[in-house]
Design a protein around this motif. Structure first.
Motif, short mmCIF file in Angstrom:
data_model
loop_
_atom_site.label_atom_id
_atom_site.label_comp_id
_atom_site.label_asym_id
_atom_site.label_seq_id
_atom_site.Cartn_x
_atom_site.Cartn_y
_atom_site.Cartn_z
N CYS A 135 48.24 51.16 39.82
CA CYS A 135 48.54 50.84 38.42
C CYS A 135 48.98 52.08 37.65
CB CYS A 135 47.32 50.19 37.76
SG CYS A 135 46.79 48.70 38.59
N GLY A 192 34.85 53.32 39.34
CA GLY A 192 34.24 52.01 39.13
C GLY A 192 34.71 51.33 37.86
N CYS A 208 38.02 49.59 37.96
CA CYS A 208 39.32 49.29 38.56
C CYS A 208 40.11 48.27 37.76
CB CYS A 208 39.11 48.80 39.98
SG CYS A 208 37.85 49.75 40.83
N PRO A 241 36.72 38.87 30.62
CA PRO A 241 37.74 37.86 30.30
C PRO A 241 37.12 36.50 30.00
CG PRO A 241 38.26 39.00 32.35
CD PRO A 241 36.94 39.49 31.92
N GLN A 242 36.05 36.16 30.72
CA GLN A 242 35.41 34.87 30.47
C GLN A 242 34.71 34.85 29.12
OE1 GLN A 242 33.59 35.21 34.37
NE2 GLN A 242 33.94 33.04 34.75
N TYR A 257 40.54 43.68 29.18
CA TYR A 257 41.34 43.84 30.39
C TYR A 257 42.78 43.45 30.08
CZ TYR A 257 37.02 44.37 32.96
OH TYR A 257 35.82 44.84 33.42
N THR A 270 47.15 43.49 31.38
CA THR A 270 48.07 43.58 32.52
C THR A 270 48.37 45.05 32.77
OG1 THR A 270 49.05 41.55 31.72
CG2 THR A 270 50.24 42.73 33.44
N THR A 307 35.58 48.31 43.34
CA THR A 307 34.34 47.59 43.01
C THR A 307 33.80 48.03 41.67
OG1 THR A 307 33.86 47.63 45.35
CG2 THR A 307 32.08 46.99 43.90
N TYR A 308 33.56 47.07 40.79
CA TYR A 308 32.96 47.43 39.51
C TYR A 308 32.10 46.29 38.98
CZ TYR A 308 37.16 45.01 37.85
OH TYR A 308 38.16 44.09 37.65
N GLN A 329 28.96 45.63 35.41
CA GLN A 329 28.98 44.54 34.43
C GLN A 329 27.56 44.03 34.22
OE1 GLN A 329 31.93 44.39 33.21
NE2 GLN A 329 32.82 45.56 34.89
N ILE A 367 38.41 41.95 40.07
CA ILE A 367 39.79 41.87 40.54
C ILE A 367 40.64 42.93 39.85
CG2 ILE A 367 41.76 40.32 40.83
CD1 ILE A 367 39.68 38.02 40.67
N SER A 368 41.41 43.63 40.65
CA SER A 368 42.25 44.70 40.10
C SER A 368 43.59 44.69 40.79
CB SER A 368 41.57 46.06 40.29
OG SER A 368 41.31 46.28 41.66
N GLY A 369 44.51 45.47 40.26
CA GLY A 369 45.83 45.57 40.87
C GLY A 369 46.88 44.80 40.10
N VAL A 374 47.95 42.00 38.99
CA VAL A 374 47.83 40.66 38.45
C VAL A 374 47.93 40.73 36.92
CG1 VAL A 374 46.50 39.61 40.30
CG2 VAL A 374 45.32 40.88 38.51
N ASN A 375 48.23 39.58 36.32
CA ASN A 375 48.42 39.58 34.86
C ASN A 375 47.14 39.85 34.10
OD1 ASN A 375 51.16 39.24 34.31
ND2 ASN A 375 51.06 37.13 35.03
N ARG A 376 46.05 39.32 34.61
CA ARG A 376 44.80 39.49 33.87
C ARG A 376 43.69 39.92 34.82
NH1 ARG A 376 41.57 34.95 30.46
NH2 ARG A 376 40.85 36.26 28.75
N PRO A 377 43.64 41.21 35.14
CA PRO A 377 42.57 41.67 36.01
C PRO A 377 41.24 41.60 35.27
CG PRO A 377 43.78 43.54 35.14
CD PRO A 377 44.48 42.31 34.65
N GLY A 378 40.15 41.81 35.96
CA GLY A 378 38.86 41.81 35.28
C GLY A 378 37.75 41.36 36.20
N ALA A 379 36.53 41.38 35.65
CA ALA A 379 35.36 40.95 36.40
C ALA A 379 35.04 39.51 36.02
CB ALA A 379 34.18 41.85 36.08
N TYR A 380 35.13 38.61 36.97
CA TYR A 380 34.92 37.19 36.73
C TYR A 380 33.74 36.70 37.55
CZ TYR A 380 39.78 37.19 35.01
OH TYR A 380 40.94 37.45 34.33
N GLU A 381 32.84 35.95 36.91
CA GLU A 381 31.77 35.35 37.69
C GLU A 381 32.13 33.91 38.05
OE1 GLU A 381 27.86 34.82 35.97
OE2 GLU A 381 27.26 33.76 37.77
N LEU A 385 41.45 43.87 45.51
CA LEU A 385 42.68 44.54 45.06
C LEU A 385 43.87 43.69 45.49
CD1 LEU A 385 44.24 47.03 43.92
CD2 LEU A 385 44.23 47.92 46.24
#
Lengths: 225, 441
Positions: free
Chosen positions: A115, A150, A152, A195-196, A215, A217, B102-103, B107, B256-258, B260-267, B332
């Motif tokens: 990125c 950490g 990412c 995001p949620q 977060y 793009t 990993t992150y 969270q 999720i990273s890399g 994508v349009n909306r990366p982030g930590a999702y449960e 990733l």
């Protein structure tokens, strides 16, 4: 016993008796600091375990950990200098040499690399006129390329002097950061909204943080490595 | 909160209600955690009504697959602890999250640390531990400060320390700040680091359950694993194992990273389709580009080629069949513009930098891996270098004290195997002198 005479060491041997870098009159722990160190040792079954918190304390006080500071820590914990030296040199966050007032640790591990972290590194190098691993002449900034911090999802990002994270870096954000740091204004703790949470709660759930980010793009990198 | 909350299969992920990070304002504070999320009810119930052994059985039955990467049944791991003897016993909570990509644990530490603290108390009770050391990586300094504040409150209220909740059970929680070493996420290295030594991994056996921290019986669990323990003891093993993938139940935080349009930590529940995560959860690929590769669980796991992704779900078994691993769930996503040689070069640099230097195959091997891939990346490599790299991997895997060398070798082996065209395109063609006729291979 005679000393070993190693003519051509593969790795440079550490100077056994280097010139002290901290003046002798400043080289001590106050009563209060010694008490804190004693408090660390109470948390563990052995004194030796307190070496990491004690080194953190020493680094906060002296800025970095030259041998004389490690010896001071060894004395405070009543343990051999060699063991303190061994621990201090294993971990990258303990500074063994003098760093700039602000250390910019740019994360370049693979998520950040993908990125645009090397664009960030290039931009900072250009802006401050130093390479990664060097310190500016005025002793204000050090840039380092570091491994995964950490965060990412908010790549590219950096950390300032083992402290706050700065997320979603852009050139404008870097300019602002450098200006702030020139005025000794550290970036605040920033909570990145899940995001949620954004979808379900309309924003960050924590009311005790002043600064939030989201977060986004990530940018397409110009240079990969 | 109703017991049905969150009980969702991955196919029904749109209706999933989060259980690790439920949408409650200021859940990270003790007051809100207690008032609005039944906080510290499970531990009080367990202290009154349950025998330690019963807790272990319940957790075993829930089949919480360890979230640190190995995906081993947490309750089973607990049952390896020897019977209580004279020696003190310790739990170590692994919050040294350093795996690139990993992150997720951060969270939890930021938004719901008490779920972890309660899980620690439950684990300590189940295994009759004297204390738990939470090893947090040094870079997370801000989060350590936040957690110290909350832990202080717990001590003041008598939830941690002597005779917790008025019972005769006493236990401590101690936050320990690391100082920047990836290897300290390896359990035996973490123990050496806690003992104030260089973070060198130890030879197993003896396993930590026999001889761990300060030679005492020790168990090491990941932050997310311990958070799930609280939920299991709150709602029961059956409730937990009905969520997500049958063989890898529960929810998990996908970091999720890399590209994508909306990366982030999702449960979401475990067992989500990788394609769903990319297309529906993260809003698709950035700039409408095509997918090229997915690294599903941190840098150590073999990357998946786009052709291998269809129908693969995020759980240990599905990913193993597909030729990768669940790892930490830090995913990733890479698009078609990615040069896998450059990607691998950076991954190798990471392992070269983070090798602790104890075992020769790893210390030297990681350096050579980086050097050779760098040579290829700079256009100076030969095709035979690819065989040399594979040969080097053979010499590293399984020949060292810990699994670091394996983790360093797998990405090399599988990136070359699955993205060979990228490497071949950068290698100099092999040229043989055949007396005037040039043959290129």
């Amino acid at each position: 016993m005679s000393e070993f005479d190693i003519k051509k060491p593969v790795v440079a041997l550490p100077d056994m008796d280097p010139e002290p870098q901290i003046p002798e009159e400043e080289l001590f722990f106050t009563e209060e600091e010694l008490e804190r160190i004693a408090g660390f040792t109470e948390k563990y079954p052995t004194n030796r375990s307190a070496v990491m918190p004690a080194l953190w304390l020493a680094q906060e006080k002296f800025g970095f950990l030259p041998p004389e500071v490690m010896k001071l820590v060894a004395e405070a914990l009543d343990m051999p200098y060699a063991q303190v030296y061994g621990a201090a040199t294993f971990y990258t966050q303990y500074y063994k040499k003098q760093m700039g007032t602000y250390v910019l640790d740019v994360c370049c591990s693979f998520s950040c690399q993908a990125c645009g972290s090397y664009d960030v590194l290039d931009y900072l190098e250009e802006k401050l006129g130093i390479h990664a691993g060097e310190t500016t002449e005025d002793g204000r900034f050090t840039i380092q390329e570091v491994e995964c911090l950490g965060s990412c999802g908010t790549a590219p990002m950096l950390q300032v002097t083992n402290g706050p994270y700065v997320h979603n870096l852009t050139k404008e954000k870097l300019d602002e950061l450098i200006t702030d740091l020139r005025n000794d204004k550290m970036p605040p703790f920033t909570s990145v909204t899940l995001p949620q949470d954004e979808d379900e709660m309309g924003g960050n759930r924590r009311s005790d943080v002043e600064h939030t980010d989201t977060y986004r793009t990530p940018p397409a990198p110009e240079r990969w490595i | 909160m109703e017991a049905t909350n969150g009980q969702t299969k991955a196919g029904d992920w749109q209706n999933f209600e989060r259980i690790l990070l439920p949408p409650i304002r200021d859940l990270h504070t003790l007051d809100v955690y207690e008032a609005e999320y039944d906080g510290y009810q499970a531990i009080q119930k367990v202290l009154k009504e349950w025998e330690p052994g019963e807790v272990i059985n319940e957790v075993k039955q829930a089949n919480i697959r360890g979230r640190g990467g190995a995906a081993f049944n947490a309750g089973l791991k607990w049952s390896f602890m020897p019977p209580k003897g004279d020696r003190p016993r310790y739990l170590a909570c692994n919050a040294d999250e350093s795996e690139p990509g990993t992150y997720k644990d951060r969270q939890l530490m930021e938004y719901n640390p008490h779920l972890m603290f309660e899980g620690i108390l439950l684990a300590n009770y189940a295994m009759e531990m004297d204390a738990c050391y939470v090893y947090v990586r040094g870079e997370y300094a801000d989060w350590i400060t936040h957690m110290e504040r909350e832990l202080e409150k717990l001590y003041q209220k008598g939830y941690v320390g002597e005779n917790i909740f008025g019972s005769d059970f006493s236990t401590d929680i101690i936050l320990h700040k690391g100082a920047g070493a990836y290897i300290c996420g390896e359990e035996t290295s973490l123990m050496n680091s806690l003992e104030g030594k260089r973070g060198y991994p130890r030879i197993k056996p003896p396993f930590p359950a026999q001889k761990g921290l300060w030679d005492s019986p020790t168990t090491i669990n990941n932050v997310e694993t311990l958070a799930h323990v609280t939920l299991v003891m709150r709602h029961g093993a059956d409730w937990f194992s009905a969520i997500g993938a049958p063989t890898h139940p529960g929810s998990t935080i996908y970091g999720i990273s890399g590209h994508v349009n909306r990366p982030g930590a999702y449960e979401y529940p475990t067992g989500m389709l990788i394609t769903d995560l990319i297309e529906k959860v993260c809003g698709g690929m950035r700039d409408g580009k095509k997918l090229k590769a997915v690294v599903p669980g941190g840098s150590s796991v073999p990357p998946l080629h786009v052709d291998m992704v269809d129908g693969v779900t995020m759980d240990a078994d599905s990913l193993r069949e597909a030729g990768s691993m669940m790892g930490t769930g830090g995913m990733l996503v890479l698009n078609e513009d990615t040069d896998m040689v450059t990607y691998l070069r950076r991954v190798n640099h990471f392992y070269q930098h983070e090798s602790c230097g104890q075992c020769t195959p790893c210390r030297e091997g990681t350096g050579w891996l980086e050097a050779i891939v760098t040579r290829i990346d700079e256009g100076e490599g030969n095709l035979r270098d690819l065989d040399l790299l594979i040969d080097l991997c053979d010499q590293m895997e399984g020949r060292t004290i810990c699994a670091f060398a394996d983790a360093a070798a797998w990405p090399v082996r599988y990136t070359i195997e699955r993205f060979r065209e990228d490497f071949e395109a950068k290698c100099k063609p092999a040229v043989f002198d055949t007396g005037g006729v040039t043959i290129s291979a």
